[in-house]
Scaffold this motif. Sequence first.
Motif, PDB file in Angstrom:
ATOM      1  N   ALA A   4      35.584   2.719  33.596  1.00 21.83           N
ATOM      2  CA  ALA A   4      36.727   3.274  32.866  1.00 21.83           C
ATOM      3  C   ALA A   4      36.993   2.388  31.663  1.00 21.83           C
ATOM      4  CB  ALA A   4      37.952   3.330  33.774  1.00 21.83           C
ATOM      5  N   LYS A   5      36.910   2.977  30.481  1.00 21.89           N
ATOM      6  CA  LYS A   5      37.098   2.221  29.235  1.00 21.89           C
ATOM      7  C   LYS A   5      38.417   2.624  28.584  1.00 21.89           C
ATOM      8  CE  LYS A   5      36.931   2.251  24.574  1.00 21.89           C
ATOM      9  NZ  LYS A   5      37.304   3.271  23.567  1.00 21.89           N
ATOM     10  N   PHE A   6      39.184   1.636  28.200  1.00 19.35           N
ATOM     11  CA  PHE A   6      40.471   1.892  27.555  1.00 19.35           C
ATOM     12  C   PHE A   6      40.415   1.375  26.119  1.00 19.35           C
ATOM     13  CE2 PHE A   6      41.129   1.970  32.033  1.00 19.35           C
ATOM     14  CZ  PHE A   6      42.052   2.988  32.228  1.00 19.35           C
ATOM     15  N   ARG A 206      31.480  -1.300  14.984  1.00 17.95           N
ATOM     16  CA  ARG A 206      32.854  -0.798  15.132  1.00 17.95           C
ATOM     17  C   ARG A 206      32.901   0.380  16.109  1.00 17.95           C
ATOM     18  NH1 ARG A 206      36.813  -2.643  11.854  1.00 17.95           N
ATOM     19  NH2 ARG A 206      37.991  -2.140  13.733  1.00 17.95           N
ATOM     20  N   GLY A 207      33.936   0.360  16.918  1.00 17.07           N
ATOM     21  CA  GLY A 207      34.092   1.425  17.914  1.00 17.07           C
ATOM     22  C   GLY A 207      33.160   1.267  19.109  1.00 17.07           C
ATOM     23  N   GLY A 208      32.511   0.101  19.209  1.00 22.64           N
ATOM     24  CA  GLY A 208      31.425  -0.071  20.182  1.00 22.64           C
ATOM     25  C   GLY A 208      31.842  -0.193  21.638  1.00 22.64           C
ATOM     26  N   SER A 209      33.129  -0.229  21.937  1.00 22.04           N
ATOM     27  CA  SER A 209      33.525  -0.358  23.353  1.00 22.04           C
ATOM     28  C   SER A 209      33.114   0.863  24.171  1.00 22.04           C
ATOM     29  CB  SER A 209      35.033  -0.569  23.479  1.00 22.04           C
ATOM     30  OG  SER A 209      35.409  -1.771  22.862  1.00 22.04           O
ATOM     31  N   ASP A 210      33.093   2.032  23.544  1.00 24.91           N
ATOM     32  CA  ASP A 210      32.621   3.231  24.264  1.00 24.91           C
ATOM     33  C   ASP A 210      31.165   3.021  24.695  1.00 24.91           C
ATOM     34  OD1 ASP A 210      35.005   4.510  23.466  1.00 24.91           O
ATOM     35  OD2 ASP A 210      34.066   5.280  21.642  1.00 24.91           O
ATOM     36  N   TYR A 211      30.399   2.444  23.790  1.00 25.40           N
ATOM     37  CA  TYR A 211      28.974   2.207  24.040  1.00 25.40           C
ATOM     38  C   TYR A 211      28.814   1.212  25.189  1.00 25.40           C
ATOM     39  CZ  TYR A 211      24.030   1.702  22.545  1.00 25.40           C
ATOM     40  OH  TYR A 211      22.664   1.700  22.474  1.00 25.40           O
ATOM     41  N   ALA A 264      33.229  12.485  14.767  1.00 25.01           N
ATOM     42  CA  ALA A 264      34.262  12.554  15.810  1.00 25.01           C
ATOM     43  C   ALA A 264      34.402  11.172  16.444  1.00 25.01           C
ATOM     44  CB  ALA A 264      33.906  13.601  16.855  1.00 25.01           C
ATOM     45  N   LYS A 265      35.310  10.400  15.868  1.00 24.38           N
ATOM     46  CA  LYS A 265      35.430   8.983  16.201  1.00 24.38           C
ATOM     47  C   LYS A 265      35.836   8.748  17.655  1.00 24.38           C
ATOM     48  CE  LYS A 265      38.335   5.152  14.694  1.00 24.38           C
ATOM     49  NZ  LYS A 265      39.778   5.077  14.926  1.00 24.38           N
ATOM     50  N   VAL A 266      36.268   9.802  18.338  1.00 24.19           N
ATOM     51  CA  VAL A 266      36.701   9.656  19.728  1.00 24.19           C
ATOM     52  C   VAL A 266      35.586   9.057  20.589  1.00 24.19           C
ATOM     53  CG1 VAL A 266      36.139  12.068  20.279  1.00 24.19           C
ATOM     54  CG2 VAL A 266      37.872  10.877  21.620  1.00 24.19           C
TER      55      VAL A 266
HETATM   56 MG    MG Z   1      37.054   4.102  19.668  1.00 23.22          MG
END
Ligand code: MG
Length: 451
Positions: A4-6, A206-211, A264-266
Amino acid sequence: MIVAKFGGTSVADAAAISNVVDVIVGKQASGPVVVVSALGGATNVLLDLAHKAAGGELLAALQLVEQLRDRHLREVHALLAGTAEADELALEISTSFDELAHLAEAFRTLGYLTPRSLDTVAALGELLSSQIVAAAFRHRGYPAVWVDARDVMKTNDFFTRAEPDVEAIALASQEYLLPLLQQGKIPVMGGFVGSAPGRVTTTLGRGGSDYTASLIGAAIEATAIEIWTDVDGMLTADPRVIPGAQLIERISFDEAAELAAFGAKVLHPATIAPAVQRGIPVFVFNSRKPDGKGTMIAFDAPRLPVRAIAGKRSTTLVKLRSSRMLLAPGFLRRVFEVFETHRTSVDVVTTSEVSVSVTLDDATNLGAILQDLAAFGDVAVERRSGIVAIVGAGIADGSRAIADAFVALGPIPVYMASLSATGINFTLVIDDEQVVPAMQRLHAAFFEQAS
Ligand code: MG
Ligand code: ADP
Ligand code: ASP
């Protein structure tokens, strides 16, 4: 097991972090690994202060260091006040910000930044937020253990956009995560951060936590990867651009990957690949509405001509014209080798008998690319381009979607259009300032018409 990523807004302050604990304790039986981003906006401030220091604005940089220190200490106080752990954590945080201040001074003296030093600075956000979140779990009586992401997320040394070493991550997960899960503990780690050989700090971009979440999900063979964010799920467009965008309850991996790649940056664009390889469903939920339906991303989804629209601004259009070209065997390979050499990925491609046009998301190495391309013919560049993408697995199923898209765009000039043979993404290159109006027109045509 699940991951689970927040994201940043989901851990922006003490109240949001308490909410993370609430969400996870309901899932304790599933064996969750918790991945968190930096406190909302912290990464931007960290990078900003590094640039200010290197640019000679040391005072402004040091003020930002103090602002961030205060913010982190304030949230620790709000979550844990009066406990021994609060003091220990406060000391750790304060020491990190002392070191950051010294780094800022060093950048001021040097007058420049390296990608490696930027990663050292940027990683601090997740390294601290994850320790705070782990402590918040323990304070509420749950057995969370902080895991240093640098022990698990092994990468190469392409600083600022490091690439994962999937085998090393699997091995490290067995060593650092699985034993904790087997003991019923809740591992909490920062997203975005990794380490190159020698344990040098890197970041995934940037945004790499989803990854991070999907790489960890694949490594531990999780049954689900959950992305908790500030919107209800994946929507038919970015709600910041289209306030009336609608929730997509189910979407295919391929469609989600296309949307992510085209703005879609989500989801970080690389998030889907590790999940697909292991067939792990990815869910997107709103951390402020934990009971919401969210979006399920999986292999199958109802086949629609148009699932959603995405848009990307500030892309660069490179046009190569050559008389000795296209049908010559190997010509395109040699052209694309130029982009590979300069580690730049290409988004949209069109070719004709005498020209190749491509768009680039990242123009960092543009100068060198143009120099190399000049050997093939005349090169022209349009820096203020944008892209809109109309995504749907059934877009080429004989529906009128393509025709409707052109009608909807009306007077907006289109410079390139590309539809893949598998027909999942119809991409149009337009002027940068037309991206928002184009998205509005397309969304209205495909999703807001009374049927
Ligand atoms: Mg993000
Ligand atoms: P986090 O910090 O949780 O990772 P991000 O800001 O990276 O959150 O991503 C969430 C944002 O993505 C939303 O606030 C929204 O503006 C944007 N977004 C862009 N396209 C979409 C889409 N199709 N569906 C949902 N959100 C989208
Ligand atoms: N904190 C990092 C960023 O802002 C990574 C992330 O949030 O996913 O880019």
